[in-house]
Motif scaffolding. Structure first.
Motif, PDB file in Angstrom:
ATOM      1  N   GLY A   1       0.860  -1.244  -0.016  1.00 28.02           N
ATOM      2  CA  GLY A   1       0.019   0.035  -0.041  1.00 28.02           C
ATOM      3  C   GLY A   1       0.804   1.285  -0.020  1.00 28.02           C
ATOM      4  N   TYR A   2       1.908   1.207   0.781  1.00 26.19           N
ATOM      5  CA  TYR A   2       2.744   2.382   0.843  1.00 26.19           C
ATOM      6  C   TYR A   2       3.275   2.811  -0.709  1.00 26.19           C
ATOM      7  CZ  TYR A   2       6.294   5.535   2.857  1.00 26.19           C
ATOM      8  OH  TYR A   2       7.086   6.837   3.199  1.00 26.19           O
ATOM      9  N   LEU A   3       3.982   1.562  -1.123  1.00 26.00           N
ATOM     10  CA  LEU A   3       4.511   1.693  -2.438  1.00 26.00           C
ATOM     11  C   LEU A   3       3.630   2.276  -3.476  1.00 26.00           C
ATOM     12  CD1 LEU A   3       7.164  -1.197  -2.696  1.00 26.00           C
ATOM     13  CD2 LEU A   3       7.494   1.067  -2.223  1.00 26.00           C
ATOM     14  N   LEU A   4       2.344   1.593  -3.509  1.00 27.45           N
ATOM     15  CA  LEU A   4       1.212   1.972  -4.510  1.00 27.45           C
ATOM     16  C   LEU A   4       0.858   3.616  -4.367  1.00 27.45           C
ATOM     17  CD1 LEU A   4      -0.560   1.275  -6.570  1.00 27.45           C
ATOM     18  CD2 LEU A   4      -2.233   0.598  -4.868  1.00 27.45           C
ATOM     19  N   ALA A   5       0.582   3.995  -3.035  1.00 31.95           N
ATOM     20  CA  ALA A   5       0.201   5.321  -2.824  1.00 31.95           C
ATOM     21  C   ALA A   5       1.314   6.265  -2.892  1.00 31.95           C
ATOM     22  CB  ALA A   5      -0.540   5.318  -1.401  1.00 31.95           C
ATOM     23  N   GLY A   6       2.358   5.940  -2.424  1.00 31.08           N
ATOM     24  CA  GLY A   6       3.505   6.976  -2.179  1.00 31.08           C
ATOM     25  C   GLY A   6       4.447   6.895  -3.240  1.00 31.08           C
ATOM     26  N   ASN A   7       4.277   7.108  -4.719  1.00 30.18           N
ATOM     27  CA  ASN A   7       4.910   7.217  -5.845  1.00 30.18           C
ATOM     28  C   ASN A   7       4.408   8.510  -6.845  1.00 30.18           C
ATOM     29  OD1 ASN A   7       3.171   6.013  -7.888  1.00 30.18           O
ATOM     30  ND2 ASN A   7       3.119   4.206  -6.538  1.00 30.18           N
TER      31      ASN A   7
END
Length: 202
Positions: free
Chosen positions: A123-129
């Motif tokens: 979730g972090y990688l998906l939303a924080g790019n």
């Protein structure tokens, strides 16, 4: 060993060590209830061990492979301490919510495994790019719309990872927490906005 890989390797070592300890404990009569967050709560330390313990070798390997994919990217944006705090905190919260939902429904539950924290990483990688930022900047959906979109994606990911014996509530909660953390950039530790690990978000 390159510094960028230390946090993920640390985590893999801990997962393997806890699984080994489970096997030894099982051989001398201490079952999974000594590691899993279960109803009723008799062993408070299981709130921590539930994050690192696994039900089988296959369960462990699946999460380990996932953390190799996610961890090597996440750790580029943060310190080892923040990385491990993120894994532990998201794992504990997601397992805790799974436990509470089961208790509220009157269903005996035993939660263990790092998948809640793993989904938080995804979730972090998906939303924080940068791609996510660009898409959200072009569609004006407002705060409520953003929350609805986040919950919708979390629900979709949860359905994709659902199966017999899978802690779907923990998956949902983990992914949602990770996505919010990714939007805020809690792991960046001083990196400029728009970057993950001091390099452009991809």
């Amino acid at each position: 060993m390159p510094r960028s890989r230390r946090a993920t390797v640390d985590l893999l070592v801990v997962l393997a060590a806890v699984f080994g300890l489970q096997q030894v404990a099982g051989a001398v009569g201490f079952g999974i209830e000594w590691f899993a967050l279960a109803t009723p709560v008799r062993r408070p330390w299981t709130l921590v061990t539930t994050v690192y313990a696994h039900a089988s070798l296959g369960h462990l390997l699946a999460n380990a492979v996932g953390f190799v994919l996610v961890g090597l990217v996440l750790e580029r944006s943060t310190s080892r301490i923040r990385f491990h705090a993120f894994v532990l905190a998201t794992g504990m919260v997601s397992a805790g919510v799974e436990f509470l939902v089961g208790a509220a429904l009157g269903t005996p539950v035993a939660v263990l495994g790092a998948s809640g924290a793993l989904l938080a990483g995804f979730g972090y990688l998906l939303a924080g790019n940068r791609l996510a930022e660009g898409v959200l900047a072009r569609i004006e959906i407002g705060r409520r719309g953003s929350v609805a979109l986040l919950l919708g994606v979390a629900a979709a990911v949860t359905l994709l990872t659902a199966g017999p014996g899978v802690a779907v509530v923990a998956h949902f909660v983990g992914f949602a927490i990770g996505a919010v953390a990714g939007r805020v950039g809690v792991l960046q530790g001083g990196s400029r906005p728009g970057t993950v690990g001091g390099v452009p978000r991809q």
